[in-house]
Design a protein around this motif. Structure first.
Motif: not given
Length: 421
Positions: A332-336, A268-274
């Motif tokens: 809350a993460a957006h896939l795209d 899941d790390l690739g979906l997390i943003r600052k």
């Protein structure tokens, strides 16, 4: 003698009757078999004969329980149920599946449109509350000496910047010499200012510097003040203790803002943003929800748990939260960033090799489509290829349609083989 003569006559008559009954039964069985054979022959002839004008033509008969078994003539299954006729006008067009409307309604088949949306999902993780490292300071001395008397005696006490922490006795000859230099100079001249600046480099308080400049002489006992406002987290200093230059005597932390260090699965790390919003729930405070934002993603991975760490900034102005508390986090993460085509996950049949959806075309006709899948978010899944926006796909009853599709494919192959013969 008369009685003895009658008995053989009775036995003979009985034998004749038995043999006659057996013969009659055999004749009746042969007759019934002949009638049945004639009926079956007539049924086969009727099935093979061309349909009269205006009549529906039967292609074949299929198993009433939906098993992949068909017959060219009427028959019954092992439970005595009649096979169901399939008429020519019910055959579906090539590449589609036709299901009677009443069967669709009984099975509760439902559809949903293919729609364009931004897929987002909640990434779950857990961790603990820690001090904000950027708000931690240490009170120390830049000279050797002894603790004369503590002003703040316990950990957990709140202090403000500039508040006295302790008085110390100066052991360093260098500092005492600089004090003597200041005392020997006239207040206000340039050299005196330089001497005062030298003492400031050793964090000698302004009040002590002013007293030396005014009264002359040197003072071996000075006061050390708190460098910042916060809570005393550590206090190695004790009355009478000797310390060396640079030794930490107090650790002070501003707890009005904490960090939550959350561990999340590696995938899941690739979906997390600052900057992403985070909700935090604490077992120690049931029913309460705390809000925060992702401020940093750590560059290392825990090799044992295959998880990464995410830092979340949490406001704690009222001091209600303590460091070390366990927290559950939802990120809350957006896939795209852009909208994509998506359908409910229930619409996709995935056998490991193919992914198929059934597009509803009306009147009980369904078209199977191979699709290319993308990311999943909750009950939605991205469709990268195979369908267009607005098309209706089956979401409930997909296995019924799939079974019908396989059955009709098998029956079509059987029918084609029969025509070749």
């Amino acid at each position: 003698m008369t009685i003895l003569k009658k008995r053989p006559i009775r036995a003979a008559l009985l034998g004749v009757l038995v043999l006659g009954g057996i013969a009659l039964a055999i004749s009746f069985s042969d007759l019934r078999h002949a009638f049945l054979h004639e009926d079956m022959t007539a049924d086969m002839a009727t099935s093979d004969a061309p349909a009269a004008k205006g009549e529906r033509r039967i292609l074949y008969y299929r198993n009433p329980m939906g098993m992949p078994d068909i017959s060219s003539v009427p028959k019954q299954d092992s439970m005595g149920m009649d096979y169901i006729p399939v008429y020519a006008d019910e055959a579906s067009a090539e590449g589609t599946v036709k299901v009677p409307v009443e069967k669709v309604q009984r099975a509760g088949v439902r559809t949903a449109p293919v729609r364009s949306t931004i897929l987002s999902r909640t990434i779950r993780g857990s961790g603990t509350l820690t001090m904000n490292e950027s708000r931690v300071s240490v009170a120390t001395a830049k000279f050797d000496g002894f603790v004369s008397k503590l002003k703040v005696r316990t950990t957990g006490e709140r202090v403000t910047a500039g508040e006295p922490l302790m008085t110390v006795w100066i052991e360093s000859p260098d500092v005492l010499r600089k004090m003597a230099d200041l005392a020997s100079l006239k207040t206000g001249n340039r050299t005196a200012k330089l001497a005062a600046d030298n003492l400031r480099q050793f964090d000698i308080p302004e009040a002590d510097i002013a007293a030396i400049a005014k009264n002359g002489g040197s003072s071996r006992i000075v006061t050390l003040n708190a460098p910042s406002t916060g809570t005393v987290m550590q206090k190695p200093a004790m009355d009478g203790m000797r310390f060396a230059a640079g030794a930490p005597l107090f650790q002070i932390s501003d707890l009005s803002e904490l960090w939550a260090e959350i561990e999340v699965p590696e995938q899941d790390l690739g979906l997390i943003r600052k900057g992403q919003s985070v909700t935090l729930r604490l077992p120690s405070r049931p029913g309460e929800v705390f809000e925060g934002k992702v401020s940093f993603i750590y560059p290392d991975i825990n090799m044992a748990s295959r998880s990464g760490r995410v830092r979340v900034v949490v406001a704690n102005a009222d001091g209600a939260l303590q460091t070390g508390l366990f927290v559950h986090a939802g990120i809350a993460a957006h896939l795209d960033a852009d909208p994509v085509l998506a359908v409910p996950t229930a619409a996709v049949i995935d056998d490991g090799k193919r992914q198929v959806v059934f597009v509803a075309r009306g009147d009980g006709i369904f078209e199977p489509r191979d699709v290319a899948l993308g990311g999943r978010a909750g009950d939605l899944i991205e469709i990268r290829d195979g369908v267009d926006e607005g098309e209706e796909v089956v979401t409930h009853g997909t296995f019924l349609i799939d079974a019908e599709s396989k059955l009709q494919s098998a029956l079509a192959a059987f029918s084609a083989k029969g025509e070749d013969q």
